[in-house]
Design a protein around this motif. Structure first.
Motif, PDB file in Angstrom:
ATOM      1  N   PRO A  81      50.066  56.203  47.810  1.00 38.01           N
ATOM      2  CA  PRO A  81      48.837  55.775  46.920  1.00 38.01           C
ATOM      3  C   PRO A  81      48.546  54.256  47.182  1.00 38.01           C
ATOM      4  O   PRO A  81      49.350  53.504  47.470  1.00 38.01           O
ATOM      5  CB  PRO A  81      49.280  55.831  45.368  1.00 38.01           C
ATOM      6  CG  PRO A  81      50.879  55.436  45.582  1.00 38.01           C
ATOM      7  CD  PRO A  81      51.132  56.141  47.076  1.00 38.01           C
ATOM      8  N   ALA A  82      47.249  53.923  47.141  1.00 36.46           N
ATOM      9  CA  ALA A  82      46.734  52.369  47.167  1.00 36.46           C
ATOM     10  C   ALA A  82      46.361  52.260  45.713  1.00 36.46           C
ATOM     11  O   ALA A  82      45.730  52.852  44.866  1.00 36.46           O
ATOM     12  CB  ALA A  82      45.330  52.258  47.837  1.00 36.46           C
ATOM     13  N   LEU A  83      46.848  51.007  45.351  1.00 38.14           N
ATOM     14  CA  LEU A  83      46.764  50.386  44.021  1.00 38.14           C
ATOM     15  C   LEU A  83      45.909  49.076  43.916  1.00 38.14           C
ATOM     16  O   LEU A  83      46.015  48.414  45.111  1.00 38.14           O
ATOM     17  CB  LEU A  83      48.148  50.271  43.237  1.00 38.14           C
ATOM     18  CG  LEU A  83      49.171  51.395  43.518  1.00 38.14           C
ATOM     19  CD1 LEU A  83      50.410  50.709  42.950  1.00 38.14           C
ATOM     20  CD2 LEU A  83      48.649  52.622  42.735  1.00 38.14           C
ATOM     21  N   SER A  84      44.917  49.101  43.093  1.00 38.18           N
ATOM     22  CA  SER A  84      44.166  47.795  42.802  1.00 38.18           C
ATOM     23  C   SER A  84      44.223  47.373  41.444  1.00 38.18           C
ATOM     24  O   SER A  84      44.281  48.191  40.595  1.00 38.18           O
ATOM     25  CB  SER A  84      42.745  48.021  43.500  1.00 38.18           C
ATOM     26  OG  SER A  84      42.840  48.384  44.792  1.00 38.18           O
ATOM     27  N   PRO A  99      40.183  36.830  41.981  1.00 38.08           N
ATOM     28  CA  PRO A  99      40.032  37.985  43.144  1.00 38.08           C
ATOM     29  C   PRO A  99      40.806  39.367  42.675  1.00 38.08           C
ATOM     30  O   PRO A  99      41.877  38.945  41.905  1.00 38.08           O
ATOM     31  CB  PRO A  99      40.364  37.340  44.186  1.00 38.08           C
ATOM     32  CG  PRO A  99      41.676  36.140  43.920  1.00 38.08           C
ATOM     33  CD  PRO A  99      41.255  35.744  42.603  1.00 38.08           C
ATOM     34  N   LYS A 100      40.497  40.286  43.488  1.00 34.59           N
ATOM     35  CA  LYS A 100      41.172  41.608  43.406  1.00 34.59           C
ATOM     36  C   LYS A 100      42.610  41.438  43.826  1.00 34.59           C
ATOM     37  O   LYS A 100      42.755  40.676  44.846  1.00 34.59           O
ATOM     38  CB  LYS A 100      40.501  42.598  43.875  1.00 34.59           C
ATOM     39  CG  LYS A 100      39.163  42.674  43.253  1.00 34.59           C
ATOM     40  CD  LYS A 100      38.435  43.825  43.895  1.00 34.59           C
ATOM     41  CE  LYS A 100      37.011  43.878  43.559  1.00 34.59           C
ATOM     42  NZ  LYS A 100      36.043  44.834  44.270  1.00 34.59           N
ATOM     43  N   ALA A 107      39.942  43.475  48.130  1.00 36.56           N
ATOM     44  CA  ALA A 107      41.457  44.035  48.215  1.00 36.56           C
ATOM     45  C   ALA A 107      41.235  45.345  47.972  1.00 36.56           C
ATOM     46  O   ALA A 107      42.030  46.234  48.919  1.00 36.56           O
ATOM     47  CB  ALA A 107      42.179  43.145  47.398  1.00 36.56           C
ATOM     48  N   ASP A 108      40.539  45.826  47.113  1.00 34.39           N
ATOM     49  CA  ASP A 108      40.566  47.174  46.805  1.00 34.39           C
ATOM     50  C   ASP A 108      39.966  48.164  48.155  1.00 34.39           C
ATOM     51  O   ASP A 108      40.708  49.137  48.507  1.00 34.39           O
ATOM     52  CB  ASP A 108      39.454  47.791  45.713  1.00 34.39           C
ATOM     53  CG  ASP A 108      38.313  47.243  45.715  1.00 34.39           C
ATOM     54  OD1 ASP A 108      37.918  46.122  46.340  1.00 34.39           O
ATOM     55  OD2 ASP A 108      37.244  47.864  45.349  1.00 34.39           O
ATOM     56  N   GLU A 109      39.169  47.953  48.870  1.00 35.67           N
ATOM     57  CA  GLU A 109      38.715  48.130  50.150  1.00 35.67           C
ATOM     58  C   GLU A 109      39.680  48.233  51.133  1.00 35.67           C
ATOM     59  O   GLU A 109      39.926  49.160  51.990  1.00 35.67           O
ATOM     60  CB  GLU A 109      37.414  47.798  50.617  1.00 35.67           C
ATOM     61  CG  GLU A 109      36.173  47.895  49.625  1.00 35.67           C
ATOM     62  CD  GLU A 109      34.754  47.571  50.142  1.00 35.67           C
ATOM     63  OE1 GLU A 109      34.388  47.532  51.305  1.00 35.67           O
ATOM     64  OE2 GLU A 109      34.428  46.583  49.402  1.00 35.67           O
TER      65      GLU A 109
END
Length: 125
Positions: A14-17, A22-23, A84-86
């Motif tokens: 899983p990718a977590l944000s 900033p993110k 960061a999310d991307e």
């Protein structure tokens, strides 16, 4: 058919944000989990000079990569950036699909884009 047979579920990484300013983003093995593991190397990358981040004035953009020393594959990452999310989404693909530097270099990404900056992550110190 024997109904007592159990098939384990294999979940993707899983990718977590955290959608702050900033993110923050994290995927795979964290730098804290990697600490003290001689098979793993943590690389800190200043992203602020990379094309997409410099263009957006993202002076805090930083990436911490967790790399398997023997395979040189990315197994985790932590990101601080406006995007960061991307970036963690892209890194989740690299980790889940076990994409090597050679595999990545065979891809053509739209330029200039966040994905086109991925080519440089293996050249980081």
């Amino acid at each position: 058919m024997d109904q007592s047979v159990v098939f384990p579920i294999k979940y993707p990484v899983p990718a977590l944000s955290v959608f702050s300013i900033p993110k923050l983003g994290q995927v795979g093995i964290s730098t804290q989990q990697a600490a003290g593991n001689s098979n793993l190397q943590v690389k800190t990358v200043d992203l602020s000079g990379w094309q997409a981040y410099a263009r957006n004035g993202d002076q805090l953009a930083t990436l911490k990569l967790v790399v398997n020393r023997s395979s040189e594959q990315i197994v985790g990452a932590e990101v601080l950036s406006q995007n960061a999310d991307e970036l963690v989404d892209f890194l989740a693909l690299l980790i889940t699909q076990k994409i090597s530097a050679q595999d990545l270099n065979r891809q053509l990404f739209a330029y200039p884009s966040l994905a086109s900056d991925l080519y440089g992550i293996w050249q980081s110190k």
